[in-house]
Scaffold this motif. Structure first.
Motif, PDB file in Angstrom:
ATOM      1  N   GLU A 281     192.674 -20.091  64.142  1.00  0.00           N
ATOM      2  CA  GLU A 281     191.715 -19.856  63.058  1.00  0.00           C
ATOM      3  C   GLU A 281     190.254 -19.846  63.519  1.00  0.00           C
ATOM      4  O   GLU A 281     189.460 -19.017  63.038  1.00  0.00           O
ATOM      5  CB  GLU A 281     191.894 -20.895  61.944  1.00  0.00           C
ATOM      6  N   PRO A 282     189.855 -20.729  64.462  1.00  0.00           N
ATOM      7  CA  PRO A 282     188.453 -20.695  64.908  1.00  0.00           C
ATOM      8  C   PRO A 282     188.045 -19.370  65.547  1.00  0.00           C
ATOM      9  O   PRO A 282     186.850 -19.042  65.552  1.00  0.00           O
ATOM     10  CB  PRO A 282     188.384 -21.840  65.925  1.00  0.00           C
ATOM     11  N   TRP A 321     179.103 -19.415  55.039  1.00  0.00           N
ATOM     12  CA  TRP A 321     180.390 -18.860  55.471  1.00  0.00           C
ATOM     13  C   TRP A 321     181.340 -19.960  55.951  1.00  0.00           C
ATOM     14  O   TRP A 321     182.521 -19.986  55.594  1.00  0.00           O
ATOM     15  CB  TRP A 321     180.187 -17.817  56.571  1.00  0.00           C
ATOM     16  N   GLY A 322     180.854 -20.896  56.734  1.00  0.00           N
ATOM     17  CA  GLY A 322     181.715 -21.952  57.263  1.00  0.00           C
ATOM     18  C   GLY A 322     182.309 -22.824  56.169  1.00  0.00           C
ATOM     19  O   GLY A 322     183.468 -23.256  56.257  1.00  0.00           O
ATOM     20  N   ILE A 328     189.569 -20.728  52.953  1.00  0.00           N
ATOM     21  CA  ILE A 328     190.361 -19.557  53.344  1.00  0.00           C
ATOM     22  C   ILE A 328     191.410 -19.911  54.383  1.00  0.00           C
ATOM     23  O   ILE A 328     192.561 -19.463  54.303  1.00  0.00           O
ATOM     24  CB  ILE A 328     189.435 -18.444  53.884  1.00  0.00           C
ATOM     25  N   PHE A 329     191.046 -20.753  55.340  1.00  0.00           N
ATOM     26  CA  PHE A 329     191.930 -21.017  56.475  1.00  0.00           C
ATOM     27  C   PHE A 329     192.623 -22.373  56.412  1.00  0.00           C
ATOM     28  O   PHE A 329     193.439 -22.682  57.282  1.00  0.00           O
ATOM     29  CB  PHE A 329     191.140 -20.901  57.783  1.00  0.00           C
ATOM     30  N   GLN A 337     184.639 -25.787  47.186  1.00  0.00           N
ATOM     31  CA  GLN A 337     183.736 -25.445  48.287  1.00  0.00           C
ATOM     32  C   GLN A 337     182.534 -24.653  47.767  1.00  0.00           C
ATOM     33  O   GLN A 337     181.397 -24.898  48.175  1.00  0.00           O
ATOM     34  CB  GLN A 337     184.481 -24.643  49.353  1.00  0.00           C
ATOM     35  N   LEU A 338     182.795 -23.714  46.868  1.00  0.00           N
ATOM     36  CA  LEU A 338     181.700 -22.918  46.301  1.00  0.00           C
ATOM     37  C   LEU A 338     180.759 -23.786  45.475  1.00  0.00           C
ATOM     38  O   LEU A 338     179.541 -23.575  45.473  1.00  0.00           O
ATOM     39  CB  LEU A 338     182.267 -21.787  45.438  1.00  0.00           C
ATOM     40  N   LYS A 339     181.316 -24.775  44.777  1.00  0.00           N
ATOM     41  CA  LYS A 339     180.473 -25.690  44.009  1.00  0.00           C
ATOM     42  C   LYS A 339     179.499 -26.417  44.924  1.00  0.00           C
ATOM     43  O   LYS A 339     178.311 -26.574  44.593  1.00  0.00           O
ATOM     44  CB  LYS A 339     181.334 -26.689  43.243  1.00  0.00           C
TER      45      LYS A 339
END
Length: 394
Positions: A281-282, A321-322, A328-329, A337-339
């Protein structure tokens, strides 16, 4: 010696060692920024970086740490730890605080005066950063946000504050033409840029690896630290490679500054989730991070947001993004996360804008046109970094 005492000693040593690696990022930021700005502003950039570390660390010792972790009074009072020394834990957290402002120093360079910027640094280390840290890392209302080492708490906080600072300051003189064309301002010292970026890369192993906090508890704890460090490095590698490929396709040139910023973008991007993803994933997280840097740098220039070192593209864009990449991963809520992203931006950006405006009104913020032409080294420091060279004042 009892086993629990041995674990305590090893974990304390682990925190102290990783904190030193993080502090190694102080000269990393200083060298990177000194290499990317023009020679006439190098001493001012270096002075700012040294003072940032000193002032933010001191403020964090006095009260910022207590604000962040629910203590009372001053000087670490009321903050408890378990499994390692309270002093080592403070030292580790103190190593982080200056990075939130170091992220900003390159982006506002070549036109901001040092003392007003240090006033903002006090506000950042004593209030803005600790409040966000309390919400996410200190058991606050955003504690469900997974942010291992600070995609949001450090990189986005620094990035939002930097955006506010740039909007208040404006662009460097001569950076943009009347028709909106971007005028290139070349870096003064590419070897310093390379040294600085590689010091940051090395420091990131402490930044992310130390955020596991324990290495001696059991075999799984040691394996987790190893995984975090490997994943951190992988994302940096992927970011550098992808950035190199994109700039070569675009320009048939290998721009070392963009490659290094691509690597840093990958390192920022993995900072939130290095502990919750596997080995593959990284690669994707870092590769996307490197690509985002390459595309974000010209976008900010198109918007005439003048960022001499690309810090917004590296830290703000990839901090966002991170934080999203964790959902996502790995098995985390995208909504949560968006909050964290939205609340942090809504808190830090407007307050930073108001603080910068207040500083501008009360003591001034930007160097005047004449001193900007001559260089901030002479005005701010009375000491030129390269006095033996005849430099262009453009």
């Amino acid at each position: 010696m009892e086993l629990s005492h041995l674990q305590y000693i090893i974990d304390t040593l682990f925190l102290l060692f990783t904190a030193v690696l993080i502090i190694l990022m102080v000269p990393g930021f200083a060298m990177l920024e000194a290499g990317l700005v023009r020679g006439k502003n190098v001493s001012a950039v270096l002075t700012g970086n040294v003072l940032l570390y000193a002032i933010t660390s001191f403020v964090f010792l006095l009260w910022g740490y207590n604000v962040m972790f629910g203590g009372d009074g001053f000087f670490l009072s009321g903050v408890s730890t378990q499994g390692y020394s309270a002093y080592a834990y403070f030292f580790f957290q103190m190593a982080f605080v200056s990075k939130s402002v170091s992220i900003m120093s390159g982006g506002v360079s070549e036109r901001i005066r040092i003392i007003p910027f240090m006033i903002f640094a006090v506000c950042m280390s004593g209030f803005l950063y600790p409040v966000v840290g309390r919400a996410i890392w200190g058991g606050g209302f955003l504690s469900d946000v997974h942010d291992l080492a600070g995609c949001t708490v450090i990189h986005s906080v620094g990035g939002w504050a930097l955006l506010a600072g740039i909007l208040v300051l404006g662009a460097r003189r001569g950076r943009y033409g009347k028709e909106g064309q971007v005028r290139a301002i070349p870096a003064s010292n590419i070897p310093l840029v390379t040294l600085g970026a590689m010091l940051l890369w090395i420091g990131w192993f402490g930044f992310n690896g130390g955020s596991a906090f324990h290495i001696a508890t059991d075999k799984e704890a040691a394996d987790l630290v190893g995984l975090i460090i490997v994943n951190t490095n992988t994302a940096g590698l992927a970011g550098a490679i992808v950035a190199a490929c994109i700039v070569y396709i675009q320009y048939k040139k290998l721009d070392i500054t963009m490659i290094l910023n691509g690597a840093l973008g990958g390192l920022v991007a993995i900072t939130a989730g290095a502990d919750v993803v596997g080995l593959w994933e990284p690669i994707f997280i870092g590769a996307i991070g490197g690509a985002l840097v390459v595309f974000a740098v010209p976008l900010f220039d198109k918007l005439q947001i003048d960022d001499p070192v690309g810090a917004l593209s590296v830290h703000l864009v990839n901090g966002i993004w991170g934080t999203i990449a964790v959902a996502i991963f790995a098995d985390f809520s995208l909504t949560t996360q968006l909050k964290g992203i939205v609340v942090t931006g809504a808190f830090v950006f407007p307050l930073s804008y108001v603080i910068f405006k207040g500083i501008q009104k009360v003591v001034g913020l930007r160097s005047d046109e004449e001193h900007e032409y001559v260089g901030l080294d002479v005005e701010e420091c009375g000491l030129e970094a390269y006095p033996e060279f005849v430099k262009s004042k453009a």
